[in-house]
Scaffold this active site. Structure first.
Site, PDB file in Angstrom:
ATOM      1  N   ASP A  69     -48.425  16.975 -31.572  1.00 19.07           N
ATOM      2  CA  ASP A  69     -49.366  15.855 -31.555  1.00 19.07           C
ATOM      3  C   ASP A  69     -48.902  14.827 -32.579  1.00 19.07           C
ATOM      4  O   ASP A  69     -48.438  15.195 -33.664  1.00 19.07           O
ATOM      5  CB  ASP A  69     -50.788  16.315 -31.891  1.00 19.07           C
ATOM      6  N   THR A  70     -49.010  13.559 -32.231  1.00 18.63           N
ATOM      7  CA  THR A  70     -48.577  12.487 -33.123  1.00 18.63           C
ATOM      8  C   THR A  70     -49.725  11.526 -33.397  1.00 18.63           C
ATOM      9  O   THR A  70     -50.396  11.078 -32.475  1.00 18.63           O
ATOM     10  CB  THR A  70     -47.392  11.705 -32.510  1.00 18.63           C
TER      11      THR A  70
END
Length: 197
Positions: A69-70
């Site tokens: 996840d960013t």
């Protein structure tokens, strides 16, 4: 089998540099931050929940699941994907002329969830000053529409980046060094996986 728990074409391209064969299986989870949850806690929880969601779909216990996840973070606030041009403009204005953090979490686990490894890679990205006209033109390229923080460092948005320290691949969406280390711990050799017969 290696499973990438993401629909992101950028993560798919990055993982393809490490392993020649894997299955793409996007994870559908609620991505709403918890009250008082820090950006660090949030991104790690997102990666772990994505991996757990795929593990819960009845995969083989020997399968290796990769989830990531960013989030773009400025002044402790998470900037997600823009909902409109006005939203993107607000985000890009907040990044203009400043240094922000890109946090990319990683979770690698087996299908049985009895082996789970997580980490969070933080990179600093400094933007030059961006004019409102540039923001408008950038929005019209279509690139910011599905990007955290409304920009893509590997695309046209790279023209705004004055300096960065950290992991370029993590800013794009998948920290390649950490993925390769975790895969090795799970008995997968990226170099061996890439040998073509």
């Amino acid at each position: 089998m290696i499973i990438l728990a993401s629909a992101s074409p950028r993560r798919r391209e990055l993982l393809a540099n490490l392993v020649s064969s894997f299955e793409v299986r996007p994870a559908d989870i609620d991505e709403t931050p918890f009250p008082m949850e820090s950006p660090e806690e949030y991104v790690i929880r997102m990666a772990r929940e994505k991996a757990e969601a795929i593990a819960g779909q009845g995969v083989d216990h020997r399968d290796v699941i990769i989830a990531s996840d960013t989030s773009v973070v400025i002044d402790g606030q998470i900037l997600g994907k823009p909902e409109s041009f006005a939203h993107a403009k607000t985000m890009l204005r907040s990044l203009s002329g400043k240094t922000h953090q890109v946090m990319t979490s990683l979770c690698v686990c087996n299908g049985g969830l009895n082996r789970v490894a997580t980490c969070n890679v933080v990179s600093d990205v400094s933007f030059r000053e961006i004019s409102d006209l540039e923001i408008e033109h950038y929005w019209r390229t279509g690139e910011p529409c599905d990007k955290a923080g409304s920009y893509a460092i590997q695309g046209v948005g790279g023209m705004f980046v004055k300096h960065m320290t950290g992991s370029f691949s993590a800013v794009v969406g998948l920290p390649i060094y950490e993925v390769s280390q975790f895969l090795s711990e799970f008995g997968v050799s990226p170099l061996k996986e890439n040998i073509r017969e």
